[in-house]
Design a protein around this motif. Sequence first.
Motif, PDB file in Angstrom:
ATOM      1  N   GLU A   8       0.851  -1.183   0.000  1.00  0.00           N
ATOM      2  CA  GLU A   8       0.000   0.000   0.000  1.00  0.00           C
ATOM      3  C   GLU A   8       0.886   1.231   0.000  1.00  0.00           C
ATOM      4  O   GLU A   8       1.253   1.774   1.034  1.00  0.00           O
ATOM      5  N   ASN A   9       1.228   1.611  -1.199  1.00  0.00           N
ATOM      6  CA  ASN A   9       2.122   2.743  -1.355  1.00  0.00           C
ATOM      7  C   ASN A   9       1.492   4.025  -0.851  1.00  0.00           C
ATOM      8  O   ASN A   9       2.154   4.899  -0.333  1.00  0.00           O
TER       9      ASN A   9
ATOM     10  N   HIS B  78     -13.508  -1.711  -8.700  1.00  0.00           N
ATOM     11  CA  HIS B  78     -12.716  -0.845  -7.852  1.00  0.00           C
ATOM     12  C   HIS B  78     -13.028  -1.089  -6.383  1.00  0.00           C
ATOM     13  O   HIS B  78     -14.173  -1.001  -5.967  1.00  0.00           O
ATOM     14  N   GLN B  79     -11.980  -1.425  -5.623  1.00  0.00           N
ATOM     15  CA  GLN B  79     -12.151  -1.567  -4.179  1.00  0.00           C
ATOM     16  C   GLN B  79     -11.779  -0.225  -3.542  1.00  0.00           C
ATOM     17  O   GLN B  79     -10.618   0.026  -3.254  1.00  0.00           O
ATOM     18  N   TYR B  80     -12.792   0.577  -3.313  1.00  0.00           N
ATOM     19  CA  TYR B  80     -12.549   1.957  -2.879  1.00  0.00           C
ATOM     20  C   TYR B  80     -11.766   2.019  -1.571  1.00  0.00           C
ATOM     21  O   TYR B  80     -10.963   2.912  -1.349  1.00  0.00           O
ATOM     22  N   ARG B  81     -11.995   1.026  -0.698  1.00  0.00           N
ATOM     23  CA  ARG B  81     -11.347   1.027   0.620  1.00  0.00           C
ATOM     24  C   ARG B  81      -9.826   0.941   0.517  1.00  0.00           C
ATOM     25  O   ARG B  81      -9.101   1.321   1.421  1.00  0.00           O
ATOM     26  N   VAL B  82      -9.346   0.348  -0.585  1.00  0.00           N
ATOM     27  CA  VAL B  82      -7.911   0.137  -0.732  1.00  0.00           C
ATOM     28  C   VAL B  82      -7.267   1.296  -1.479  1.00  0.00           C
ATOM     29  O   VAL B  82      -6.064   1.526  -1.397  1.00  0.00           O
ATOM     30  N   CYS B  83      -8.079   2.064  -2.174  1.00  0.00           N
ATOM     31  CA  CYS B  83      -7.567   3.100  -3.081  1.00  0.00           C
ATOM     32  C   CYS B  83      -6.910   4.242  -2.303  1.00  0.00           C
ATOM     33  O   CYS B  83      -7.310   4.584  -1.195  1.00  0.00           O
ATOM     34  N   GLY B  84      -5.873   4.794  -2.908  1.00  0.00           N
ATOM     35  CA  GLY B  84      -5.207   5.935  -2.298  1.00  0.00           C
ATOM     36  C   GLY B  84      -5.773   7.262  -2.757  1.00  0.00           C
ATOM     37  O   GLY B  84      -5.313   8.302  -2.320  1.00  0.00           O
ATOM     38  N   TYR B  85      -6.736   7.239  -3.650  1.00  0.00           N
ATOM     39  CA  TYR B  85      -7.381   8.451  -4.175  1.00  0.00           C
ATOM     40  C   TYR B  85      -6.359   9.426  -4.755  1.00  0.00           C
ATOM     41  O   TYR B  85      -6.479  10.637  -4.595  1.00  0.00           O
ATOM     42  N   CYS B  86      -5.339   8.877  -5.395  1.00  0.00           N
ATOM     43  CA  CYS B  86      -4.245   9.700  -5.903  1.00  0.00           C
ATOM     44  C   CYS B  86      -4.726  10.687  -6.962  1.00  0.00           C
ATOM     45  O   CYS B  86      -5.618  10.392  -7.750  1.00  0.00           O
ATOM     46  N   GLU B  87      -4.064  11.794  -7.001  1.00  0.00           N
ATOM     47  CA  GLU B  87      -4.331  12.728  -8.080  1.00  0.00           C
ATOM     48  C   GLU B  87      -3.726  12.195  -9.379  1.00  0.00           C
ATOM     49  O   GLU B  87      -4.326  12.258 -10.437  1.00  0.00           O
ATOM     50  N   LEU B  88      -2.494  11.648  -9.222  1.00  0.00           N
ATOM     51  CA  LEU B  88      -1.818  11.077 -10.386  1.00  0.00           C
ATOM     52  C   LEU B  88      -1.942   9.551 -10.298  1.00  0.00           C
ATOM     53  O   LEU B  88      -1.083   8.878  -9.747  1.00  0.00           O
ATOM     54  N   CYS B  89      -3.050   9.034 -10.831  1.00  0.00           N
ATOM     55  CA  CYS B  89      -3.337   7.594 -10.716  1.00  0.00           C
ATOM     56  C   CYS B  89      -2.798   6.868 -11.939  1.00  0.00           C
ATOM     57  O   CYS B  89      -3.123   7.227 -13.072  1.00  0.00           O
ATOM     58  N   PHE B  90      -1.988   5.819 -11.709  1.00  0.00           N
ATOM     59  CA  PHE B  90      -1.411   5.101 -12.841  1.00  0.00           C
ATOM     60  C   PHE B  90      -2.333   4.023 -13.393  1.00  0.00           C
ATOM     61  O   PHE B  90      -2.009   3.373 -14.368  1.00  0.00           O
ATOM     62  N   TYR B  92      -5.206   5.187 -14.158  1.00  0.00           N
ATOM     63  CA  TYR B  92      -5.995   6.106 -14.979  1.00  0.00           C
ATOM     64  C   TYR B  92      -5.147   6.747 -16.067  1.00  0.00           C
ATOM     65  O   TYR B  92      -5.549   6.829 -17.222  1.00  0.00           O
ATOM     66  N   PHE B  93      -3.947   7.202 -15.703  1.00  0.00           N
ATOM     67  CA  PHE B  93      -3.058   7.844 -16.665  1.00  0.00           C
ATOM     68  C   PHE B  93      -1.952   6.889 -17.075  1.00  0.00           C
ATOM     69  O   PHE B  93      -1.550   6.019 -16.307  1.00  0.00           O
ATOM     70  N   VAL B  94      -1.407   7.072 -18.275  1.00  0.00           N
ATOM     71  CA  VAL B  94      -0.205   6.330 -18.660  1.00  0.00           C
ATOM     72  C   VAL B  94       0.974   6.894 -17.868  1.00  0.00           C
ATOM     73  O   VAL B  94       0.917   8.009 -17.352  1.00  0.00           O
ATOM     74  N   ASP B  95       2.068   6.127 -17.774  1.00  0.00           N
ATOM     75  CA  ASP B  95       3.152   6.465 -16.857  1.00  0.00           C
ATOM     76  C   ASP B  95       3.786   7.824 -17.169  1.00  0.00           C
ATOM     77  O   ASP B  95       4.030   8.615 -16.283  1.00  0.00           O
ATOM     78  N   GLY B 142      -1.567  -1.161 -14.222  1.00  0.00           N
ATOM     79  CA  GLY B 142      -1.003   0.116 -13.826  1.00  0.00           C
ATOM     80  C   GLY B 142      -1.154   0.352 -12.336  1.00  0.00           C
ATOM     81  O   GLY B 142      -0.205   0.761 -11.641  1.00  0.00           O
ATOM     82  N   CYS B 143      -2.331   0.058 -11.816  1.00  0.00           N
ATOM     83  CA  CYS B 143      -2.603   0.296 -10.398  1.00  0.00           C
ATOM     84  C   CYS B 143      -1.775  -0.628  -9.519  1.00  0.00           C
ATOM     85  O   CYS B 143      -1.268  -0.233  -8.479  1.00  0.00           O
ATOM     86  N   LYS B 144      -1.617  -1.905  -9.996  1.00  0.00           N
ATOM     87  CA  LYS B 144      -0.886  -2.872  -9.195  1.00  0.00           C
ATOM     88  C   LYS B 144       0.607  -2.543  -9.174  1.00  0.00           C
ATOM     89  O   LYS B 144       1.286  -2.721  -8.174  1.00  0.00           O
ATOM     90  N   THR B 145       1.096  -2.035 -10.295  1.00  0.00           N
ATOM     91  CA  THR B 145       2.532  -1.761 -10.402  1.00  0.00           C
ATOM     92  C   THR B 145       2.945  -0.536  -9.584  1.00  0.00           C
ATOM     93  O   THR B 145       3.943  -0.557  -8.889  1.00  0.00           O
ATOM     94  N   PHE B 146       2.138   0.512  -9.705  1.00  0.00           N
ATOM     95  CA  PHE B 146       2.562   1.755  -9.069  1.00  0.00           C
ATOM     96  C   PHE B 146       1.746   2.139  -7.840  1.00  0.00           C
ATOM     97  O   PHE B 146       2.180   2.936  -7.039  1.00  0.00           O
ATOM     98  N   GLY B 147       0.532   1.582  -7.733  1.00  0.00           N
ATOM     99  CA  GLY B 147      -0.346   2.042  -6.664  1.00  0.00           C
ATOM    100  C   GLY B 147      -0.652   0.973  -5.644  1.00  0.00           C
ATOM    101  O   GLY B 147       0.169   0.095  -5.363  1.00  0.00           O
ATOM    102  N   ASN B 148      -1.846   1.018  -5.135  1.00  0.00           N
ATOM    103  CA  ASN B 148      -2.234   0.128  -4.047  1.00  0.00           C
ATOM    104  C   ASN B 148      -2.821  -1.188  -4.518  1.00  0.00           C
ATOM    105  O   ASN B 148      -3.060  -2.079  -3.725  1.00  0.00           O
TER     106      ASN B 148
END
Lengths: 424, 200
Positions: A8-9, B78-90, B92-95, B142-148
Amino acid sequence: MGVALAAENFPPPEFTTGYQFPKATEPGPRDASLSLVDAAVLLTALSLAAYFALRRRSRRELAILSVFCLLYLGFYRHGCVCAVGSFQNVALAVADPGYVLPVVVGAFFVLPLLFALFFGRVFCSAVCPLGQAQEVVLLRAVKVPRWVDQALGVLPFLYLGVAVLYAALGSAFVVCRYDPFVLFFRLGGNLEMLIFGVAVLLLATVVGRPYCRFLCPYGALLRLIAPFARWRVRTTPTECVNCHLCADACPYGAIQPPNVTDARIGRLEGRSRLAWLVAAFPLILAAGGFLGWQSAPVLAKLDPTISLANRVWLEEHGRVKGKTEASEAFATQGTPSADLYREAAKIRKRFDGGSLLLGVWVGLVIVLRMISLSVRRRREAYQVDPGACVACGRCFSACPVGRSVIAEAEGASISALTPGEEGR
Amino acid sequence: MSEDGKLKRPEQRISRRQILAECLRGAGVLVMGGALGSLVTRGHADNTVWQIDPSKCVQCGKCATDCVLNPSAVKCVHQYRVCGYCELCFGYFVDQRANDEERAENQRCPTNAIRRTFVEDPYFQYDIDELKCIGCGICVKGCKTFGNGSLVLQVRHDRCLNCNECNIAQNCPANAFVRVPAQTPYLLRTEQEEGPGAKQ
């Protein structure tokens, strides 16, 4: 563990505006009552097919029903759940206590068999979408020589054995994988399926129902049961005049000519062959079992776990370069390869026993087929072979006796057998 | 042809044979019914359905192409509980989006199925439009690689036909398709720590 493979980054934020987390949506499975509708459709279609084939003796009504079944079970339900593949679920349920047989799959497995026990193969007649797909493309049936028919007729039983082995060991549902027509029902599939499906369809234009006769494993079960049917399809409503027209009309070689003339000569010859076969029976079974046991390593290669374990082992020992998609995925998951090897060894052991049983089954099928060829039944008239007959109804209108009976009974509620729908 | 059934058959056999046949038929019905009944009712375990184990999934893209349905029964959830609600979501956006701009060509999803809405500074909520989602798993990767890893692929049971053998499962390189009880048909992490679906 579990979902959180990625660390969980970014910890979930603490909102200040009273934001409520939405819930992840979880729509439930298709309503159970809808799958019961499928079973009800199957039951109704089977009853109608039996009624049309045995009572109404109407090929036209069978054809209408078969178009409906092709559209509903084939194109609308995408060929799933299907009776032809259902025996694999049953085999898996028998072998694996952790797997529960869904009621609908059970119904699809058992209903056609029960109907076969009373009315013959009415399932093949107008219900099975695979059969109907071949039925509609049949242009002109070439007569398959009897010996070819008999020899290839062993294949469904062998296919049945192989499919049960793989399904029971949880490796694959082979019959679903090599289903020739499901690709057309779904308008999608892989290239091998397409090639196989088109080949079967092309063959089906000149040979009546090649899949049903020479491959269908469920047809093998029906073929075993149909001879015990309480009511059977009969070509002629009264006395046979031995005119051979029905046998000409049957594209499936299911009508056997009378053999009173050659029965006496053939009988003795058959008897000595029969004696030899019975004597060799245990020997052939043992040989089959041994050969099956010997072929276990080859058979086991189709199991995904075993083939993955082989691949990973080869990669680890530097025997092969590069990775397959599966071994790459395995590497990503981070499971130690020792675990994989242990799992593969366990499955491999079960394959030893399973292959032995398969070998015995193959021996049994071959011996029983040869015995059945050696036993001669006296036939004084043209007779429908209940195991081979799929109750398509072509012979009804071909029979001159049947036509005269109908002509006499004019005025009764018979709408069938107008000239337009004579057997092709 | 109503009297059809009463007509004598030319090949009619002796009655002993018929009695035997009746007995065999009765036994056949009993055996089939009994065996099936015991298989169907065995244990009190529930029916099973197909589901993707997100911990095994490698987002190969076969879910989008190998399902018997088109579009696939597999969708991104989408499991909202796990999400970081990032502004720069990978997811959603390409790297490496050009100039940090939030333009459409910088979005990952090939069908524009992810909706991004502002919650509060600096957080954004991401929703999946399942009508557009084809289950390709690109955003999941994308989400698994860079996010939660809050985006996961799941078999949607309102669509799934629950085939005898799942066509995607046959071709899944990661063996990520498993049979799960129909009563808990999703392998999602619903709570913060571990939900009921967090895998046994």
